[in-house]
Design a protein around this motif. Structure first.
Motif, mmCIF file in Angstrom:
data_model
loop_
_atom_site.group_PDB
_atom_site.id
_atom_site.type_symbol
_atom_site.label_atom_id
_atom_site.label_comp_id
_atom_site.label_asym_id
_atom_site.label_seq_id
_atom_site.Cartn_x
_atom_site.Cartn_y
_atom_site.Cartn_z
ATOM 1 N N LYS A 251 -11.324 -7.609 59.013
ATOM 2 C CA LYS A 251 -11.945 -6.288 59.020
ATOM 3 C C LYS A 251 -12.287 -5.904 60.457
ATOM 4 O O LYS A 251 -12.867 -6.712 61.195
ATOM 5 N N VAL A 252 -11.917 -4.688 60.839
ATOM 6 C CA VAL A 252 -12.210 -4.199 62.187
ATOM 7 C C VAL A 252 -13.085 -2.946 62.080
ATOM 8 O O VAL A 252 -12.927 -2.137 61.161
ATOM 9 N N GLU A 253 -13.985 -2.804 63.045
ATOM 10 C CA GLU A 253 -14.920 -1.677 63.041
ATOM 11 C C GLU A 253 -15.135 -1.200 64.472
ATOM 12 O O GLU A 253 -15.335 -2.019 65.380
ATOM 13 N N CYS A 254 -15.056 0.081 64.675
ATOM 14 C CA CYS A 254 -15.290 0.635 66.008
ATOM 15 C C CYS A 254 -16.737 0.388 66.422
ATOM 16 O O CYS A 254 -17.676 0.665 65.659
ATOM 17 N N ALA A 255 -16.919 -0.105 67.638
ATOM 18 C CA ALA A 255 -18.269 -0.432 68.114
ATOM 19 C C ALA A 255 -18.841 0.665 68.999
ATOM 20 O O ALA A 255 -19.987 0.562 69.454
ATOM 21 N N HIS A 256 -18.057 1.710 69.241
ATOM 22 C CA HIS A 256 -18.524 2.825 70.078
ATOM 23 C C HIS A 256 -18.390 4.115 69.286
ATOM 24 O O HIS A 256 -17.399 4.342 68.586
ATOM 25 N N SER A 257 -19.387 4.978 69.428
ATOM 26 C CA SER A 257 -19.420 6.191 68.603
ATOM 27 C C SER A 257 -18.258 7.136 68.872
ATOM 28 O O SER A 257 -17.835 7.882 67.983
ATOM 29 N N ASN A 258 -17.709 7.122 70.082
ATOM 30 C CA ASN A 258 -16.619 8.042 70.423
ATOM 31 C C ASN A 258 -15.233 7.417 70.280
ATOM 32 O O ASN A 258 -14.240 7.999 70.706
ATOM 33 N N LEU A 259 -15.207 6.234 69.710
ATOM 34 C CA LEU A 259 -13.927 5.507 69.610
ATOM 35 C C LEU A 259 -13.306 5.693 68.230
ATOM 36 O O LEU A 259 -14.009 5.694 67.214
ATOM 37 N N LEU A 260 -11.968 5.843 68.178
ATOM 38 C CA LEU A 260 -11.238 5.947 66.917
ATOM 39 C C LEU A 260 -10.055 4.981 66.926
ATOM 40 O O LEU A 260 -9.452 4.731 67.979
ATOM 41 N N ILE A 261 -9.747 4.448 65.746
ATOM 42 C CA ILE A 261 -8.596 3.549 65.620
ATOM 43 C C ILE A 261 -7.329 4.393 65.473
ATOM 44 O O ILE A 261 -7.244 5.258 64.601
ATOM 45 N N ASN A 262 -6.345 4.137 66.318
ATOM 46 C CA ASN A 262 -5.067 4.851 66.234
ATOM 47 C C ASN A 262 -4.122 4.204 65.233
ATOM 48 O O ASN A 262 -3.545 4.874 64.373
ATOM 49 N N SER A 263 -3.936 2.896 65.364
ATOM 50 C CA SER A 263 -2.973 2.200 64.495
ATOM 51 C C SER A 263 -3.327 0.731 64.383
ATOM 52 O O SER A 263 -4.036 0.175 65.242
ATOM 53 N N ILE A 264 -2.834 0.131 63.322
ATOM 54 C CA ILE A 264 -2.952 -1.321 63.128
ATOM 55 C C ILE A 264 -1.540 -1.828 62.860
ATOM 56 O O ILE A 264 -0.929 -1.490 61.840
ATOM 57 N N LYS A 265 -0.998 -2.617 63.766
ATOM 58 C CA LYS A 265 0.365 -3.117 63.648
ATOM 59 C C LYS A 265 0.318 -4.547 63.128
ATOM 60 O O LYS A 265 -0.079 -5.462 63.847
ATOM 61 N N ALA A 266 0.735 -4.698 61.859
ATOM 62 C CA ALA A 266 0.600 -6.004 61.207
ATOM 63 C C ALA A 266 1.875 -6.429 60.482
ATOM 64 O O ALA A 266 1.824 -7.292 59.611
ATOM 65 N N GLY A 267 3.021 -5.838 60.808
ATOM 66 C CA GLY A 267 4.273 -6.239 60.157
ATOM 67 C C GLY A 267 4.259 -5.900 58.680
ATOM 68 O O GLY A 267 3.948 -4.776 58.282
ATOM 69 N N SER A 268 4.560 -6.889 57.829
ATOM 70 C CA SER A 268 4.624 -6.673 56.379
ATOM 71 C C SER A 268 3.268 -6.778 55.691
ATOM 72 O O SER A 268 3.172 -6.548 54.488
ATOM 73 N N TYR A 269 2.228 -7.138 56.441
ATOM 74 C CA TYR A 269 0.905 -7.268 55.832
ATOM 75 C C TYR A 269 0.309 -5.888 55.570
ATOM 76 O O TYR A 269 0.432 -4.979 56.392
ATOM 77 N N GLN A 270 -0.328 -5.754 54.428
ATOM 78 C CA GLN A 270 -0.908 -4.473 54.036
ATOM 79 C C GLN A 270 -2.146 -4.169 54.878
ATOM 80 O O GLN A 270 -3.019 -5.013 55.048
#
Length: 741
Positions: free
Chosen positions: A493-512
């Motif tokens: 599990k990942v969570e942004c630690a800064h209020s102005n930060l956004l996750i663009n992508s998660i590259k994990a191959g075949s994993y959901q």
């Protein structure tokens, strides 16, 4: 003169003598249940131990237990392929005083010499007649009849340009082994011929007759685990590390698509799993690893006749011998239809012997119905009353399913591949079962696309067994992983630690993966991990301008998983926080070697997928160009300049794929399967077999864990008592013959 002539003839056959050892109980030959439909019969008769074998396992036999190098018997056992034209018989010759027409000496059973009976009914010492045949004589020395079935055939070639099917150097230099297995003819069997009565016998409606788990062992496991937990406070946890792309970003600068690497490494198994320097596996102690429910789904269609079936039996025998008493094993055999050959049984000493006998009873005929085989395999898993912590299916086929995905005109219906796999074992089918299907495509004629799809949908891997001789190594690598599962249901599990930060992508191959609508949190469904297995995932974020402090927190990373032995959920409470420096001015940024390495892997996997798509549309030139461009780009990265092993392996693999896309014939026979196996390996970050990847000198050995490596080494060193020094030639493949499916 006569005496000298006889001695000269005997001398010609000295190196071809075939040693046939007395059989143990598990290697005993059951009486044949039916005679061959062919009008010709070839038999090798020798004395057997009078062991009683249950009639339900009656068929052609092949010794399944490998010979340990440390064993007292230094001569190899001789596997005899079923349906190959060489049938073992327990009956003795009618007259013990018959004379070999070549050496003019008596042929008596039980004297250590095999006897060959030709289709014209004349008999000879096996070593005598193989010497004749070796020198090109394929007619009976007595009646001059021309033989269609011969006791020896040179491993020379039915491949284009005179290449041999298997390099002779790939095998131990043992003439007795090469005489029988070196190159046995695989008769073209009629797929419409009557299927063995084995498939027509009555079968249970539900497979809820699985052997009960050993409750005593479970109690011992719990006690040992409790004791170890008290002693060590807790079992070793997953190692989680994070690496930012660069360590610092100027305050007044934003950085889009900033990469953060999340690295996981599973703990190692305790020392009780097996000793690495032992020559044989001890009965597995289940307080050191999670026991397994393993179902093998095996293709026994007509095209598997001969050497293929013999080596398959030996490879399955290797698996059986390395399962522990708390592991359970089942066999599904399929051709035009499918049947459960052996129920889910614990691999105690008795269980192993019965399983070996069951596998030894396999014969080949009929077409290829992969869907029915998988349906029966899934049924064994779904119907079982008891569950071991780890469950898996191993599927092997050398053909194309002619019952589900191929239309009458022979054109593939690509969208039908999902129908091959029962919904009950889809990875994300909503059933709660996590039963990966590890698929093995055997030879040039198998449907690599369907096998790859089956493995992807179920969460398993796809391996390409190009050369017959590596089938046992491929199985060994797979079972080496399955016998070392230390983590289940892992989730990052990942969570942004800064209020102005956004996750663009998660590259994990075949994993959901998943992300919340506000792009503030995300997760990766990792699943099972083998001992010391590693996973790497890249998360990209947009780093904003921030002049408020000298340091900035980007992400918080947590991991939860289930311990397969204690069955308890483990949560790493202390989150791994990713931070970077925000100075006013920085010098030249140095990109993290770890991040660059994983970027290279993802770039190579994307190039492979694009090249495969181009090749499927007939653009082989474009496919080769894509691979070459990627290879050149990788060679200029900082990892390549530093001699990074993964980067070197990726470049070698891309080069190999280019060679296998040289023309349409090569791509169809081996290129497609090789590329798909590579994609399977990189998308799951798990070792698969392809080309010479199981060879210790191969560069393409990404993701092999220590337990996998150890098991492959065991396979190679226990193979006929001597480790074969195999080096496969590039683009080598089986001949593409129009076998009936």
């Amino acid at each position: 003169m006569g005496s000298k002539w006889r001695k000269a003839k005997l001398a010609l056959g000295l190196n071809m003598c075939l040693y046939v050892p007395h059989q143990k109980l598990e290697d005993s030959l059951p009486p044949s249940s039916s005679s061959s439909s062919s009008s010709t019969t070839t038999s090798i008769n020798h004395q057997r131990d009078a062991a009683n074998v249950p009639e339900r396992f009656s068929s052609d036999a092949v010794p399944l237990s490998p010979v340990s190098p440390s064993g007292n018997e230094c001569r190899p056992t001789t596997p005899t392929p079923s349906s190959s034209g060489l049938q073992l018989s327990k009956s003795s010759p009618k007259s013990s005083k018959r004379t070999c027409s070549i050496c003019l000496t008596a042929m008596k059973p039980g004297q250590g010499h095999a006897i060959f009976t030709a289709e014209c009914s004349h008999s000879f010492h096996f070593h005598c007649i193989t010497s004749n045949v070796k020198h090109g004589k394929q007619i009976c020395p007595v009646c001059r009849a021309k033989w269609k079935e011969i006791p020896f055939q040179s491993p020379a070639s039915d491949l284009p340009n005179g290449r041999s099917r298997i390099n002779p150097e790939d095998w131990p230099r043992d003439d007795a082994w090469m005489t029988v297995v070196g190159q046995l003819p695989s008769p073209r069997l009629d797929s419409t011929r009557q299927i063995s009565s084995f498939f027509h016998a009555s079968e249970r409606g539900t497979f809820d007759d699985d052997e009960v788990l050993d409750q005593q062992d479970e109690t011992i496991e719990e006690n040992v685990f409790a004791k170890d937990s008290t002693k060590n406070n807790s079992i070793e946890a997953i190692e989680v590390k994070t690496y930012p792309e660069v360590s610092a970003v100027p305050r007044a600068t934003c950085h889009n698509n900033f990469a953060i690497l999340i690295h996981l490494k599973a703990p190692h198994t305790s020392g009780g799993q097996y000793g690495r320097n032992q020559t044989t596996f001890p009965p597995t102690t289940q307080n050191s690893r999670a026991p397994v429910d393993l179902v093998t789904v095996l293709d026994v269609s007509g095209s598997m006749a001969g050497t293929k079936l013999a080596l398959l039996k030996r490879a399955i025998g290797f698996l059986i011998q390395h399962l522990g008493p708390s592991d359970r094993f089942s066999v599904i055999a399929f051709s035009s239809t499918a049947r459960r050959l052996f129920p889910l049984r614990r691999m105690t000493e008795t269980g192993r012997q019965e399983a070996l006998q069951a596998v030894n009873s396999l014969t080949s005929n009929g077409g290829t119905n992969i869907a029915e085989g998988l349906r029966k395999g899934a049924k064994v898993i779904v119907d079982r009353k008891w569950n071991n912590p780890v469950g898996s299916i191993m599927l092997l086929s050398d053909g194309q399913d002619t019952y589900t995905v191929t239309s009458p005109s022979g054109a593939h219906s690509w969208t039908d591949y999902k129908s091959l796999l029962p919904i009950s074992i889809h990875r994300y089918g909503g059933t709660g079962l996590h039963i990966p299907v590890h698929a093995f495509g055997f030879g040039a004629d198998h449907d690599a696309a369907s096998m790859h799809s089956i493995s992807e949908i179920s969460g398993g891997t796809f391996s390409f067994i190009e050369a017959e001789g590596v089938i046992q190594d491929a199985f060994a690598q797979c079972i080496g992983g399955l016998l070392s599962v230390v983590v289940q249901e892992a989730c990052v599990k990942v969570e942004c630690a800064h209020s102005n930060l956004l996750i663009n992508s998660i590259k994990a191959g075949s994993y959901q993966t998943s992300m919340t609508a506000d792009a503030k949190t995300g997760s990766i469904d990792v699943g099972d991990l083998y001992s010391e297995e590693e996973r790497d995932f890249l998360v990209t974020v947009n780093v904003p301008v921030d002049e408020s402090s000298d340091e900035m927190s980007l992400l918080k990373v947590r991991c939860i998983y289930r311990d397969p032995i204690s069955k308890e959920m483990v949560s790493l409470e202390e989150a791994n926080e990713v931070k970077i420096q925000r100075p006013i001015i920085i010098g030249q940024s140095v990109v993290s070697m770890e991040v660059d390495r994983q970027r290279n892997r993802l770039r190579a996997a994307e190039a492979m997928a694009e090249a495969r798509a181009a090749a499927e549309h007939g653009d082989l030139t474009g496919a080769v160009s894509l691979l070459e461009s990627c290879r050149r780009a990788l060679s200029e990265t900082i990892c390549a300049q530093a001699g990074d092993r993964l980067c070197v392996a990726l470049c070698a693999e891309l080069k190999e794929m280019q060679e296998r896309m040289a023309n349409r014939r090569v791509y169809e026979s081996s290129g497609r399967a090789y590329v798909l196996s590579g994609l399977s390996s990189h998308s799951w970050q798990r070792a698969t077999a392809r080309g010479d990847s199981t060879d210790s000198t191969s560069l393409v050995q990404a993701y092999q864990t220590p337990t996998m490596t150890d098991m492959v080494t065991r396979s190679q060193t226990m193979f006929l008592g001597n480790p074969p020094q195999r080096k496969l030639r590039h683009a080598q493949s089986f001949p593409a013959r129009p076998w009936p499916r």
